[in-house]
Design an enzyme around this catalytic site. Structure first.
Site, PDB file in Angstrom:
ATOM      1  N   GLY A   1       0.849  -1.046  -0.167  1.00  0.00           N
ATOM      2  CA  GLY A   1      -0.130   0.093  -0.018  1.00  0.00           C
ATOM      3  C   GLY A   1       0.759   1.134   0.015  1.00  0.00           C
ATOM      4  O   GLY A   1       0.314   2.411  -0.074  1.00  0.00           O
TER       5      GLY A   1
ATOM      6  N   GLY B   1       2.548   2.262  -2.442  1.00  0.00           N
ATOM      7  CA  GLY B   1       2.865   2.842  -3.555  1.00  0.00           C
ATOM      8  C   GLY B   1       3.827   2.320  -4.616  1.00  0.00           C
ATOM      9  O   GLY B   1       4.103   3.046  -5.673  1.00  0.00           O
TER      10      GLY B   1
ATOM     11  N   SER C   1       9.753  -7.041  -0.116  1.00  0.00           N
ATOM     12  CA  SER C   1      11.189  -7.343   0.129  1.00  0.00           C
ATOM     13  C   SER C   1      11.432  -6.926   1.804  1.00  0.00           C
ATOM     14  O   SER C   1      12.469  -5.962   1.832  1.00  0.00           O
ATOM     15  CB  SER C   1      12.314  -6.962  -0.644  1.00  0.00           C
ATOM     16  OG  SER C   1      12.146  -5.674  -1.013  1.00  0.00           O
TER      17      SER C   1
END
Length: 197
Positions: free
Chosen positions: A35, A37, A106
């Site tokens: 979330g 972006g 990650s």
């Protein structure tokens, strides 16, 4: 089995492939919370690079989980293997002369370090897509935070699994403070300054 394998060197070098494309191959590794972006910024970066005439390839976390890594779950070990596979694929694309944009949470620093080692430090640019957890939860484009808060998703990064923010990313982009075009301009300016694109 590994003892019977020999690395095959192609008659066409990675330098030759890059020269044909007229660019320096590299990986723009976008990391950040769900979330934050990443996908939006990654797409916009690729569009901007293609508009400049570059040869690119975008590797998105969900797409990889639907194919190459569909056998993996979300344990720490599976997350590590997911990133290892993506790093190896990215390295192959760099050898092909491409500019690769990856979009992956990650979450662990050790896995991003592994990716840098596999790809090569000279070709690896870490981009931290930063947004506060509260904002990521507010956006929640896939409804994952709601499910995680209800206990329907276990080991969800930012909720019950840690996200280790990069301590010294090559590029730090805050998606709460700046719009996408500004963020892309910052990436392009970085690449221009280093004469990479």
């Amino acid at each position: 089995m590994g003892n019977n394998l020999v690395f095959q060197v192609s008659s066409v070098s990675s330098d030759t492939r890059a020269k044909i494309k007229g660019q320096k191959p590299l990986v723009l590794w976008l990391t950040g919370l769900s979330g934050a972006g990443k996908t939006t910024v990654a797409n916009a970066i690729e569009v901007a690079l293609v508009e400049r005439g570059h040869h690119t390839f975008l590797i998105d976390g969900d797409n990889v989980r639907l194919g190459l890594c569909r056998d993996l779950a979300f344990s720490d070990a599976d997350r590590e293997e997911n990133i290892r596979r993506v790093a190896e694929v990215s390295r192959l694309f760099v050898d092909a002369g491409l500019i690769v944009i990856t979009s992956f949470i990650s979450p662990f620093e050790r896995d991003r370090t592994l990716a840098r080692d596999v790809i090569g430090a000279d070709a690896f640019i870490e981009i931290f897509i930063d947004a506060p957890l509260s904002e990521c939860e507010r956006r929640d484009p896939k409804g994952l935070y709601v499910k995680a808060r209800k206990g329907l998703i276990k080991k969800f990064t930012g909720i019950d699994s840690v996200y280790e923010a990069p301590r010294a990313p090559d590029i730090h982009l805050n998606t709460l403070e700046h719009d996408v075009s500004t963020l892309v301009s910052r990436v392009l300016a970085y690449l221009d300054e280093r004469e990479l694109a």
